[in-house]
Design a protein around this motif. Sequence first.
Motif, PDB file in Angstrom:
ATOM      1  N   UNK A 104      31.250   9.879   4.311  1.00 12.16           N
ATOM      2  CA  UNK A 104      31.239  10.242   2.885  1.00 12.16           C
ATOM      3  C   UNK A 104      29.809  10.617   2.500  1.00 12.16           C
ATOM      4  N   UNK A 105      29.687  11.317   1.393  1.00 11.12           N
ATOM      5  CA  UNK A 105      28.363  11.776   0.948  1.00 11.12           C
ATOM      6  C   UNK A 105      27.375  10.616   0.904  1.00 11.12           C
ATOM      7  N   UNK A 106      27.798   9.475   0.365  1.00  7.41           N
ATOM      8  CA  UNK A 106      26.834   8.378   0.200  1.00  7.41           C
ATOM      9  C   UNK A 106      26.407   7.756   1.538  1.00  7.41           C
ATOM     10  N   UNK A 107      27.233   7.923   2.567  1.00  8.84           N
ATOM     11  CA  UNK A 107      26.859   7.385   3.888  1.00  8.84           C
ATOM     12  C   UNK A 107      25.553   8.003   4.371  1.00  8.84           C
ATOM     13  N   UNK A 108      25.336   9.253   4.026  1.00  8.53           N
ATOM     14  CA  UNK A 108      24.134   9.961   4.488  1.00  8.53           C
ATOM     15  C   UNK A 108      22.857   9.382   3.904  1.00  8.53           C
ATOM     16  N   UNK A 109      22.994   8.691   2.773  1.00  8.21           N
ATOM     17  CA  UNK A 109      21.800   8.145   2.123  1.00  8.21           C
ATOM     18  C   UNK A 109      21.542   6.700   2.531  1.00  8.21           C
TER      19      UNK A 109
END
Lengths: 151, 151
Positions: A104-109
């Motif tokens: 998910x997008x937040x995993x990248x952060x």
Amino acid sequence: MGLLAWQSQIKRAEKSLNGFTDEECLREIAPGKNRIIYLYGHLIGVHDELFEILGLGSRLHPGYEELFLTSPDKSGKEFPPVAAIRQAWSDVHARLDAAFDQMKAEDWFARHTRVTEEAFAREPHRNKLNVLISRAEHVAYHLGQIALAKK
Amino acid sequence: MGLLAWQSQIKRAEKSLNGFTDEECLREIAPGKNRIIYLYGHLIGVHDELFEILGLGSRLHPGYEELFLTSPDKSGKEFPPVAAIRQAWSDVHARLDAAFDQMKAEDWFARHTRVTEEAFAREPHRNKLNVLISRAEHVAYHLGQIALAKK
């Protein structure tokens, strides 16, 4: 966008590397410099490490580390045939693509596995996306060299 | 993070390029290939274009386009002396830094000037940050080549 940068570099690398025959892959990028086959294996080895760094599983080709990361080209160590290297490239990148699709997008952060919690608290930009962007730049660096071997 | 990627590539480029004397900048990166001085001017020309592409003003060195972007190395056109090229590098990057400092986070996600409103509506990733990331990769590409000229 970091993911797009990565994907576009991988596409360019594939186009460039598929443009050399197996025999041409034994060419040096410039007289006395690394051969294409070494940089090919080097990129695979670095990308195979991403599974561990990004917490996505274990490497597919742990042997590439010694051949293409910790040893220089022409170390005397025997390389796999180019056909096997091409297959390793496909396998590693297909599995990375599949793993990235699940993120998910937040995993990248989130923190990557090579930075401690303390260091990450101080430097929150040391996240997974940052690793991917720096690997995309690493591809570009070596693609510039490989381009010199084109006739 | 895209900005960090850019800054780190610029720092690397400065370290690499400052490692060559003015005379060494006339070296070819490999026999028969581009000279360092050409790639030096090429990177400046490409980065000078960023003022226009990112809507930050006009270029500082419009003459670099013809010398280093639209002409190949050894075109017969006379290059500025290396000292002037080094100064141009400093000027362009100092002014870019200052302009980037004034930009807010959301500005980076806005349309750049080379994409139409219609195309941007369809492909919203074609924003200013994307341009900067691709320029950072472009630096990496040529740094890989310049590294080959080190003795």
